[in-house]
Write an enzyme that holds these catalytic residues in place. Structure first.
Site, PDB file in Angstrom:
ATOM      1  N   LYS A   1      33.069  41.232  58.484  1.00  0.00           N
ATOM      2  CA  LYS A   1      33.519  39.786  58.497  1.00  0.00           C
ATOM      3  C   LYS A   1      34.357  39.361  57.382  1.00  0.00           C
ATOM      4  CE  LYS A   1      31.479  35.599  59.912  1.00  0.00           C
ATOM      5  NZ  LYS A   1      30.411  34.518  60.178  1.00  0.00           N
TER       6      LYS A   1
ATOM      7  N   SER B   1      30.072  32.540  64.599  1.00  0.00           N
ATOM      8  CA  SER B   1      31.177  32.607  64.123  1.00  0.00           C
ATOM      9  C   SER B   1      31.792  34.179  63.905  1.00  0.00           C
ATOM     10  CB  SER B   1      31.325  31.999  62.639  1.00  0.00           C
ATOM     11  OG  SER B   1      30.614  32.546  61.945  1.00  0.00           O
TER      12      SER B   1
ATOM     13  N   SER C   1      25.229  32.395  63.855  1.00  0.00           N
ATOM     14  CA  SER C   1      26.552  33.285  63.849  1.00  0.00           C
ATOM     15  C   SER C   1      26.390  34.872  64.132  1.00  0.00           C
ATOM     16  CB  SER C   1      27.077  32.900  62.752  1.00  0.00           C
ATOM     17  OG  SER C   1      28.227  31.609  63.093  1.00  0.00           O
TER      18      SER C   1
HETATM   19  N1  GLN Z   1      28.004  27.475  65.054  1.00  0.00           N
HETATM   20  C1  GLN Z   1      27.209  27.144  64.129  1.00  0.00           C
HETATM   21  C2  GLN Z   1      27.918  25.969  63.141  1.00  0.00           C
HETATM   22  O1  GLN Z   1      29.196  25.941  63.720  1.00  0.00           O
HETATM   23  C3  GLN Z   1      26.543  28.182  63.278  1.00  0.00           C
HETATM   24  C4  GLN Z   1      27.646  28.972  62.496  1.00  0.00           C
HETATM   25  C5  GLN Z   1      27.161  29.950  61.634  1.00  0.00           C
HETATM   26  O2  GLN Z   1      25.827  30.658  61.832  1.00  0.00           O
HETATM   27  N2  GLN Z   1      27.885  30.519  60.604  1.00  0.00           N
HETATM   28  O3  GLN Z   1      27.669  25.730  62.281  1.00  0.00           O
END
Ligand code: GLN
Length: 507
Positions: free
Chosen positions: A84, A159, A183
């Site tokens: 990532k 994400s 995410s």
């Molecule tokens: N979807 C969640 C957010 O937008 C979690 C994102 C994540 O775990 N990085 O904050």
């Protein structure tokens, strides 16, 4: 694409590791097969922001040389991985999916990156993500949306959607994601693969570009539970460079994945994380999987965690608050983009112009939310209150784990949603993490494992297993048992039912 190369990309990480160590295949051949696959399917998936062709082949050559010199290789030597783009790499750009970091070359490797290299893992490149990991679909990336290998009109989740799409699309057997609110588990669930959020502090944040420091946790993505465990073991463990790193042995996750047995284990179904608001096929596949676990000898009960319904609102105060502070470092002086620095403007003006041009709308929304929640006069009412809720959620978990060994829920309320469906509705987007956020707030361990295809849309459903902090191995034990039983029922892995990619090219 040759048939042989296709076969190499179908192997699990464990199988590749064994074949490379035995000299049955070279790391270079394995790496080349995956690079070819990337060329073939990237036009459909857009999982990568940067592919390290030459660098990956050089790393593979080094593994082959070590083997030729008689060195004993570790279980993941020569195994390709998709990283990532939020973890730093000294030989590749790191953008976090943001224009503000375009062109930035980090001067150092993250601890996770470094440990992977030391294990002989081949980093194929950096994967797409929602900008600064804020999102659930990769649609917040400044560099275009990744696509779900099961249905290219749908999101791969986020994400860590790029890493998940890469693993589900056979571009790499392994991926690294990061989980702040879900995410890793959420994209894993909607792509039909395994994703694990280790106990907070179990994996190092050194070199992980910070979103919300009290929540951010790197973790593995893989097509099998055992592969996830092998990867987990390869990069986890104490890191003196991360002040919140846990100084304890890595839980025996590989042994647990091999144990794959739930006889006598007490499993609690969280009553607040199913039912109303959940897609019917998600609910039915989850219920069937729980019945299967029961038939394997687990003792299943229902457990109430009354404060979980406040987890999402608490998270959307805590995470943006921390983000607003963390993202202050992008001041147009130290990293990447600088706009309007023509000698006539003050540093303040250049900073404003750069941040206005460099951050996308969701990141700006979070910074505003967080700044508001932390402002004097509102701090106690918002940030302080959210922290109190966080404590109540931890207590719900403590009480639950007095009665059961693990908790289970669906990983997400729905299957992968269509690209574009939720971009104008932040609340709908945030709901994708309804089930995953509690474990982030409580800093414990949770995994998502495929449990079937929803009958109404034929898309993958994930089951989440949550365990107390530092009992990461328990989540692997349950996930591996479920995986084995389900694969027997399906006659093979779930991903075998995914449509073929990259066909259009050759035909
Ligand atoms: N979807 C969640 C957010 O937008 C979690 C994102 C994540 O775990 N990085 O904050």
């Amino acid at each position: 694409m040759g048939g042989e190369a296709t076969e190499l990309t179908r192997l699990s990480a464990a199988e590749i590791g064994i074949a490379v160590a035995a000299g049955d295949v070279s790391a270079v051949e394995v790496t080349q097969a995956h690079l070819d696959r990337i060329v073939a399917v990237e036009p459909e998936l857009h999982a990568f922001l940067h592919v390290a062709g030459i660098g990956a082949l050089a790393a593979a050559e080094a593994v082959d040389r070590r083997r030729a010199a008689g060195e004993r290789l570790g279980p993941l030597a020569g195994v390709p991985l998709a990283l990532k783009d939020v973890l730093t790499t000294e030989d590749m750009p790191t953008t976090c999916g943001s224009k503000i970091l375009a062109g930035w070359r980090p001067p150092y490797d993250a601890t996770v990156t470094r440990r992977l290299r030391d294990a002989g893992v081949i980093i194929l490149g950096k994967t797409n993500m929602d900008e600064f990991a804020m999102g659930s679909s990769t649609e917040n990336s400044a560099f275009g949306t990744s696509r779900n290998p099961w249905d290219r009109s749908r999101v791969p989740g986020g994400s860590s959607g790029g890493s998940s799409a890469a693993v589900a699309g056979y571009e790499a057997p392994l991926g690294i994601g990061t989980d702040t609110g879900g995410s890793i588990r959420q994209p894993a669930a909607v792509c039909g693969i395994v994703g694990m959020k280790p106990t907070y502090g179990g994996s190092s944040r050194y070199g992980l570009v910070a979103f919300a420091s009290s929540l951010d946790t790197p973790g593995p993505l893989a097509r099998t539970v055992l592969d996830a465990a092998l990867l987990h073991e390869a990069f986890s463990g104490h890191d003196p460079r991360d002040a919140t790193s846990v100084n304890a042995p890595v839980p025996p996750v590989v042994a647990a994945a091999r144990q794959a047995d739930v006889a006598g284990l007490r499993i609690g179904v969280v009553s607040e994380l199913s039912g109303e608001g959940f897609q019917s096929g998600v609910q039915s596949k989850f219920t069937e999987a729980v019945e299967l676990l029961e038939s394997l000898g687990a003792k299943v009960t229902e457990v109430s965690c009354p404060h979980f319904r406040y987890a999402l609102p608490a998270y959307y105060l805590i995470a943006p608050s921390e983000a607003s502070s963390n993202l202050a470092r992008f001041d147009a002086m130290r990293y990447g983009l600088r706009v309007g620095d023509d000698g006539t403007r003050s540093a303040d003006e250049v900073m404003s112009l750069t941040r206005a041009a460099g951050f996308g709308p969701e990141v700006k929304r979070r910074i505003m939310l967080g700044t508001y929640a932390l402002s004097s006069g509102y701090y106690d009412a918002y940030y302080g209150k959210a922290q109190q809720v966080r404590t109540l959620i931890c207590r719900d978990f403590d009480a639950a784990f007095d009665q059961v060994d693990v908790l289970v829920s669906p990983t997400t309320p729905t299957t992968a949603f269509p690209i574009g469906e939720r971009v104008d509705d932040p609340m709908a987007m945030y709901l994708a993490d309804l089930c995953t956020i509690p474990s982030d707030l409580a800093m414990n361990a949770a995994i998502s494992v495929p449990c079937g295809l929803a009958p109404e849309d034929g898309l993958p459903v994930g089951l989440q297993v949550m365990a107390p902090a530092l009992a990461d191995d328990r989540t692997y034990r349950v996930a591996a048992a479920l995986e084995a039983a389900l694969e027997q029922r399906w006659g093979g892995p779930l991903l075998a039912q995914a449509p073929a990619l990259g066909e259009s090219k050759g035909r």
